[in-house]
Design a protein around this motif. Sequence first.
Motif, PDB file in Angstrom:
ATOM      1  N   LYS A 154       0.835  -1.200   0.000  1.00 20.61           N
ATOM      2  CA  LYS A 154       0.000   0.000   0.000  1.00 20.61           C
ATOM      3  C   LYS A 154       0.870   1.251   0.000  1.00 20.61           C
ATOM      4  N   ASN A 155       0.451   2.242  -0.767  1.00 21.34           N
ATOM      5  CA  ASN A 155       1.128   3.544  -0.859  1.00 21.34           C
ATOM      6  C   ASN A 155       2.596   3.421  -1.257  1.00 21.34           C
ATOM      7  N   ARG A 156       2.916   2.423  -2.056  1.00 25.21           N
ATOM      8  CA  ARG A 156       4.298   2.223  -2.488  1.00 25.21           C
ATOM      9  C   ARG A 156       4.398   2.103  -4.006  1.00 25.21           C
ATOM     10  N   GLY A 157       3.392   2.585  -4.697  1.00 25.99           N
ATOM     11  CA  GLY A 157       3.427   2.559  -6.154  1.00 25.99           C
ATOM     12  C   GLY A 157       3.394   1.157  -6.721  1.00 25.99           C
ATOM     13  N   GLY A 158       2.756   0.229  -6.041  1.00 35.54           N
ATOM     14  CA  GLY A 158       2.671  -1.149  -6.515  1.00 35.54           C
ATOM     15  C   GLY A 158       3.873  -2.000  -6.157  1.00 35.54           C
ATOM     16  N   LYS A 159       4.879  -1.408  -5.540  1.00 33.33           N
ATOM     17  CA  LYS A 159       6.070  -2.168  -5.143  1.00 33.33           C
ATOM     18  C   LYS A 159       5.756  -2.981  -3.895  1.00 33.33           C
ATOM     19  N   VAL A 160       6.377  -4.142  -3.807  1.00 30.84           N
ATOM     20  CA  VAL A 160       6.155  -5.061  -2.700  1.00 30.84           C
ATOM     21  C   VAL A 160       7.290  -4.921  -1.695  1.00 30.84           C
ATOM     22  N   VAL A 161       6.954  -4.857  -0.411  1.00 30.64           N
ATOM     23  CA  VAL A 161       7.974  -4.803   0.641  1.00 30.64           C
ATOM     24  C   VAL A 161       7.614  -5.773   1.758  1.00 30.64           C
ATOM     25  N   THR A 162       8.637  -6.222   2.448  1.00 31.73           N
ATOM     26  CA  THR A 162       8.460  -6.999   3.666  1.00 31.73           C
ATOM     27  C   THR A 162       8.659  -6.031   4.815  1.00 31.73           C
ATOM     28  N   LEU A 163       7.689  -5.959   5.691  1.00 32.56           N
ATOM     29  CA  LEU A 163       7.681  -4.979   6.772  1.00 32.56           C
ATOM     30  C   LEU A 163       7.852  -5.693   8.106  1.00 32.56           C
ATOM     31  N   VAL A 164       8.843  -5.275   8.883  1.00 32.15           N
ATOM     32  CA  VAL A 164       9.080  -5.829  10.221  1.00 32.15           C
ATOM     33  C   VAL A 164       8.725  -4.741  11.219  1.00 32.15           C
ATOM     34  N   THR A 165       7.719  -4.997  12.063  1.00 32.95           N
ATOM     35  CA  THR A 165       7.263  -4.013  13.042  1.00 32.95           C
ATOM     36  C   THR A 165       7.358  -4.600  14.451  1.00 32.95           C
ATOM     37  N   GLY A 166       7.179  -3.731  15.444  1.00 33.22           N
ATOM     38  CA  GLY A 166       7.143  -4.168  16.836  1.00 33.22           C
ATOM     39  C   GLY A 166       8.478  -4.084  17.544  1.00 33.22           C
ATOM     40  N   PHE A 167       9.483  -3.480  16.941  1.00 34.45           N
ATOM     41  CA  PHE A 167      10.798  -3.386  17.579  1.00 34.45           C
ATOM     42  C   PHE A 167      10.760  -2.330  18.670  1.00 34.45           C
ATOM     43  N   VAL A 168      11.245  -2.681  19.864  1.00 39.94           N
ATOM     44  CA  VAL A 168      11.318  -1.752  20.987  1.00 39.94           C
ATOM     45  C   VAL A 168      12.787  -1.561  21.328  1.00 39.94           C
ATOM     46  N   GLY A 169      13.275  -0.329  21.127  1.00 35.88           N
ATOM     47  CA  GLY A 169      14.673  -0.068  21.439  1.00 35.88           C
ATOM     48  C   GLY A 169      15.168   1.198  20.786  1.00 35.88           C
ATOM     49  N   THR A 170      16.478   1.352  20.801  1.00 28.04           N
ATOM     50  CA  THR A 170      17.099   2.557  20.269  1.00 28.04           C
ATOM     51  C   THR A 170      17.110   2.527  18.747  1.00 28.04           C
ATOM     52  N   GLU A 171      17.239   3.697  18.177  1.00 28.73           N
ATOM     53  CA  GLU A 171      17.264   3.835  16.718  1.00 28.73           C
ATOM     54  C   GLU A 171      18.505   3.156  16.131  1.00 28.73           C
ATOM     55  N   ASP A 172      19.616   3.207  16.851  1.00 23.45           N
ATOM     56  CA  ASP A 172      20.849   2.576  16.367  1.00 23.45           C
ATOM     57  C   ASP A 172      20.700   1.060  16.279  1.00 23.45           C
ATOM     58  N   ASP A 173      20.078   0.448  17.292  1.00 22.79           N
ATOM     59  CA  ASP A 173      19.860  -0.997  17.271  1.00 22.79           C
ATOM     60  C   ASP A 173      18.905  -1.388  16.149  1.00 22.79           C
ATOM     61  N   LEU A 174      17.892  -0.551  15.905  1.00 22.54           N
ATOM     62  CA  LEU A 174      16.952  -0.809  14.818  1.00 22.54           C
ATOM     63  C   LEU A 174      17.676  -0.774  13.474  1.00 22.54           C
ATOM     64  N   LYS A 175      18.526   0.222  13.283  1.00 19.38           N
ATOM     65  CA  LYS A 175      19.256   0.331  12.019  1.00 19.38           C
ATOM     66  C   LYS A 175      20.235  -0.821  11.848  1.00 19.38           C
ATOM     67  N   GLU A 176      20.824  -1.280  12.937  1.00 22.79           N
ATOM     68  CA  GLU A 176      21.750  -2.406  12.879  1.00 22.79           C
ATOM     69  C   GLU A 176      21.025  -3.681  12.458  1.00 22.79           C
ATOM     70  N   LEU A 177      19.843  -3.914  13.026  1.00 22.69           N
ATOM     71  CA  LEU A 177      19.041  -5.082  12.650  1.00 22.69           C
ATOM     72  C   LEU A 177      18.576  -4.962  11.199  1.00 22.69           C
TER      73      LEU A 177
END
Length: 114
Positions: free
Chosen positions: A47-70
């Motif tokens: 949705k809202n991606r111009g028809g492109k498909v993405v895999t979305l990982v949600t629910g991460f609790v933590g710092t922005e640096d750890d999120l970017k590392e994952l």
Amino acid sequence: MKKNDWKDRLNVVYSTNPDFKYETEENEDTETLPKEKQQLRVCFDKKNRGGKVVTLVTGFVGTEDDLKELGKLLKSKCGVGGSAKDGEILVQGDFRQKVLEILQKEGYVKARII
């Protein structure tokens, strides 16, 4: 050298209160939960991606640096691009099963596909 903090005071014109303290917005990152307690959800989205498909990982609790590392780990293991911001990791393409396997191998035991 004196610290110039005029940018911290942009919205205050004048105060006669001698105990007045300028309120600065400090983003305090929440501490990252251990991998075993993270409840990550892996889903498919286009949705809202111009028809492109993405895999979305949600629910991460933590710092922005750890999120970017994952996010960097997932993107490199899948061999595709993506992004990691606002508590979500986007991996370009439909890699739900592969992302779930990678997360479980890394120790995120509560990860699941929605």
